[in-house]
Design a protein around this motif. Structure first.
Motif, PDB file in Angstrom:
ATOM      1  N   MET A 160       0.808  -1.226   0.000  1.00 55.39           N
ATOM      2  CA  MET A 160       0.000   0.000   0.000  1.00 55.39           C
ATOM      3  C   MET A 160       0.841   1.276   0.000  1.00 55.39           C
ATOM      4  SD  MET A 160      -3.266  -0.153  -0.332  1.00 55.39           S
ATOM      5  CE  MET A 160      -3.906   1.370   0.359  1.00 55.39           C
ATOM      6  N   SER A 186       4.245  -3.399  -7.373  1.00 58.57           N
ATOM      7  CA  SER A 186       3.421  -2.295  -6.879  1.00 58.57           C
ATOM      8  C   SER A 186       1.957  -2.637  -7.147  1.00 58.57           C
ATOM      9  CB  SER A 186       3.799  -0.987  -7.576  1.00 58.57           C
ATOM     10  OG  SER A 186       3.598  -1.098  -8.971  1.00 58.57           O
ATOM     11  N   LYS A 204      -4.028   0.556  -9.846  1.00 61.87           N
ATOM     12  CA  LYS A 204      -5.114   1.382  -9.294  1.00 61.87           C
ATOM     13  C   LYS A 204      -6.179   0.476  -8.667  1.00 61.87           C
ATOM     14  CE  LYS A 204      -8.463   4.894 -10.205  1.00 61.87           C
ATOM     15  NZ  LYS A 204      -9.184   5.758 -11.062  1.00 61.87           N
ATOM     16  N   HIS A 240      -4.864  -0.809  -5.401  1.00 60.57           N
ATOM     17  CA  HIS A 240      -4.839   0.246  -4.380  1.00 60.57           C
ATOM     18  C   HIS A 240      -6.241   0.486  -3.818  1.00 60.57           C
ATOM     19  CE1 HIS A 240      -3.673   3.893  -2.292  1.00 60.57           C
ATOM     20  NE2 HIS A 240      -2.423   3.554  -2.537  1.00 60.57           N
ATOM     21  N   LYS A 285      -7.496   0.064   0.071  1.00 63.48           N
ATOM     22  CA  LYS A 285      -8.253   1.037   0.872  1.00 63.48           C
ATOM     23  C   LYS A 285      -9.476   0.374   1.504  1.00 63.48           C
ATOM     24  CE  LYS A 285      -8.545   4.441  -2.204  1.00 63.48           C
ATOM     25  NZ  LYS A 285      -8.765   5.772  -2.811  1.00 63.48           N
TER      26      LYS A 285
END
Length: 106
Positions: free
Chosen positions: A34, A83, A86, A89, A93
């Protein structure tokens, strides 16, 4: 009849999500990524009980789901970073809410 079809489709998507994130280590790997991209060894160091073989397997699954991006950096020495996309990510969240609940209630 239409409402039932829509409801079944939504339940199917939720079931698919829970199946994916319910696999051991998936949520922790997303959590670890994150803040910033990390190399394989950094992810492994963040989750000490996770074997390298299992980490490799889970990262491939997360890549296949479009949640993690593998980036080969060709500078010397060559290295690979992972990584969140989107999509990944946004999932992170959402999982943060579950993490907050766990910190308050467990």
């Amino acid at each position: 009849m239409v409402d039932k079809v829509v409801q079944e489709r939504e339940c199917s998507k939720v079931e698919e999500l829970y199946h994916m994130i319910g696999k051991k280590w998936m949520g922790l790997i997303v959590h670890t990524l994150m803040e910033e991209p990390k190399r394989f060894s950094e992810i492994h160091a963040s989750i000490p009980d996770l074997s390298k073989r299992m980490l490799n397997e889970r990262i491939k699954e997360l890549e296949d789901c479009g949640l993690v991006l593998r980036n080969v950096i060709t500078d010397r020495p060559v290295r690979t970073e992972y990584s969140l996309t989107k999509k990944g990510h946004e999932l992170g969240k959402a999982l943060k809410t579950v993490e907050d609940w766990a910190n308050n209630w467990l």
